[in-house]
Design an enzyme around this catalytic site. Structure first.
Site, PDB file in Angstrom:
ATOM      1  N   HIS A 173      72.241  46.573  50.670  1.00  0.00           N
ATOM      2  CA  HIS A 173      73.224  46.048  51.634  1.00  0.00           C
ATOM      3  C   HIS A 173      73.481  47.147  52.656  1.00  0.00           C
ATOM      4  O   HIS A 173      73.687  48.295  52.280  1.00  0.00           O
ATOM      5  CB  HIS A 173      74.532  45.700  50.942  1.00  0.00           C
ATOM      6  CG  HIS A 173      74.428  44.475  50.103  1.00  0.00           C
ATOM      7  ND1 HIS A 173      75.483  43.942  49.429  1.00  0.00           N
ATOM      8  CD2 HIS A 173      73.378  43.658  49.849  1.00  0.00           C
ATOM      9  CE1 HIS A 173      75.085  42.850  48.785  1.00  0.00           C
ATOM     10  NE2 HIS A 173      73.826  42.669  49.022  1.00  0.00           N
ATOM     11  N   GLU A 187      69.924  33.675  45.030  1.00  0.00           N
ATOM     12  CA  GLU A 187      71.125  34.354  44.519  1.00  0.00           C
ATOM     13  C   GLU A 187      72.259  33.328  44.500  1.00  0.00           C
ATOM     14  O   GLU A 187      73.380  33.605  44.917  1.00  0.00           O
ATOM     15  CB  GLU A 187      71.510  35.529  45.422  1.00  0.00           C
ATOM     16  CG  GLU A 187      70.443  36.604  45.534  1.00  0.00           C
ATOM     17  CD  GLU A 187      70.818  37.706  46.525  1.00  0.00           C
ATOM     18  OE1 GLU A 187      70.542  38.865  46.236  1.00  0.00           O
ATOM     19  OE2 GLU A 187      71.379  37.382  47.602  1.00  0.00           O
TER      20      GLU A 187
HETATM   21 MN    MN Z   1      72.317  41.432  48.470  1.00  0.00          MN
HETATM   22 MN    MN Z   2      71.468  38.571  49.408  1.00  0.00          MN
END
Ligand code: MN
Ligand code: MN
Ligand code: ZN
Length: 279
Positions: A106, A258
């Protein structure tokens, strides 16, 4: 196609491979360790061997590691930046020893110090990590949803980071569909998907795109809300995912789910949905 999910390593790392096989994945993503703490138990050679052997046995060529939750490589705070960098170095090494091709990161939060500060920090972290670890792992910066203080929700911000990277071949992008949509990039129709990817190509370059995180979005277009939804049940919708799966620039890339696991479905139902839409 390469379709898979983020699978748990609970029990042992190689059990993640079993879970991916059981789901019918052709690729998958893992945390290489418990994602909730700063400290990781060192990776034992036997663990890495067992994992690699099982991946090979089941014919997985591309699998992905994801950074743990706590590190923030855009942090302006010296102590937390140092810890985040140490964790990035460790994860690049672990991913290499596990035979994982990519490490998704991230981009992070500048914590109010501004985009310029955040962008410099991210580039510094990535350059330092790659200078310290010599292996084949490619770090993938993941586009963000545009939450307050986040760095890397706009393609322009990601381009600015890439401009500071000294190891061009060892850095790429993971495109999260939920994050992109929440950041204001429409993906609901063929026209929208083509326009968004054209923007991506013009600003970042589609050659940089290596992995897709396939998540529908609970939040609306430009909502800056990072909440994943089951494929087809969110604000992007089935039509958008059909177009994404058929786009020539994405067709050969790993799509990794996800998505939530709740009363509305799990990875198995979402994988089935992706496979149906990919036909
Ligand atoms: Mn991620
Ligand atoms: Mn992601
Ligand atoms: Zn997300």
């Amino acid at each position: 196609m390469l379709l898979g999910a983020h699978v748990s390593i609970s029990g042992s790392l190689d059990k993640a491979v079993d879970r991916a096989v059981e789901l019918g994945c052709t690729t998958f993503q893992i945390f290489t360790r418990n994602p909730r703490g700063w400290k990781a138990k060192p990776l034992k050679p036997q663990e890495a061997d067992a994992f690699r052997r099982k991946m090979e046995m089941h014919g997985f060529e591309v699998a992905v590691a994801h950074m743990p939750y706590l590190p923030n490589i855009a942090s302006p705070v010296s102590d937390s930046f140092k810890k985040s960098l140490a964790s990035l170095i460790e994860e690049v090494d672990r991913a290499g020893r596990l035979g994982l091709r990519y490490l998704v990161v991230h981009i992070g939060s500048h914590l109010g110090k501004g985009l310029d500060v955040g962008i410099k920090r991210v580039a510094e972290a990535v350059n330092t990590a790659l200078s310290k670890v010599e292996n084949d792992v490619v770090i993938l910066l993941e586009n963000m949803a545009g939450q307050k203080n986040s760095v890397g929700s706009r393609f322009e911000d990601i381009r600015r980071i890439l401009n500071h990277i000294e190891y061009e071949d060892r850095v790429g992008i993971c495109f999260d569909t939920c994050h992109a949509f929440a950041a204001g990039y429409d993906l609901r129709t063929r026209e929208a998907v083509y326009t968004t990817l054209e923007d991506f190509d013009n600003i970042i370059g589609l050659d940089k795109l290596k992995v897709v995180h396939a998540n529908d979005s609970k939040g609306g277009l430009g909502s800056h809300i990072d909440r994943h939804e089951h494929i087809g049940l969110g604000k992007i919708g089935s039509k958008g995912f059909r177009e994404l799966l058929h786009h020539p620039a994405l067709r050969d890339l790993p799509f990794i789910l996800e998505t939530p696991v709740d009363s509305k479905g799990d990875f198995s139902t979402n994988l089935a949905k992706l496979k149906k839409l990919a036909k």
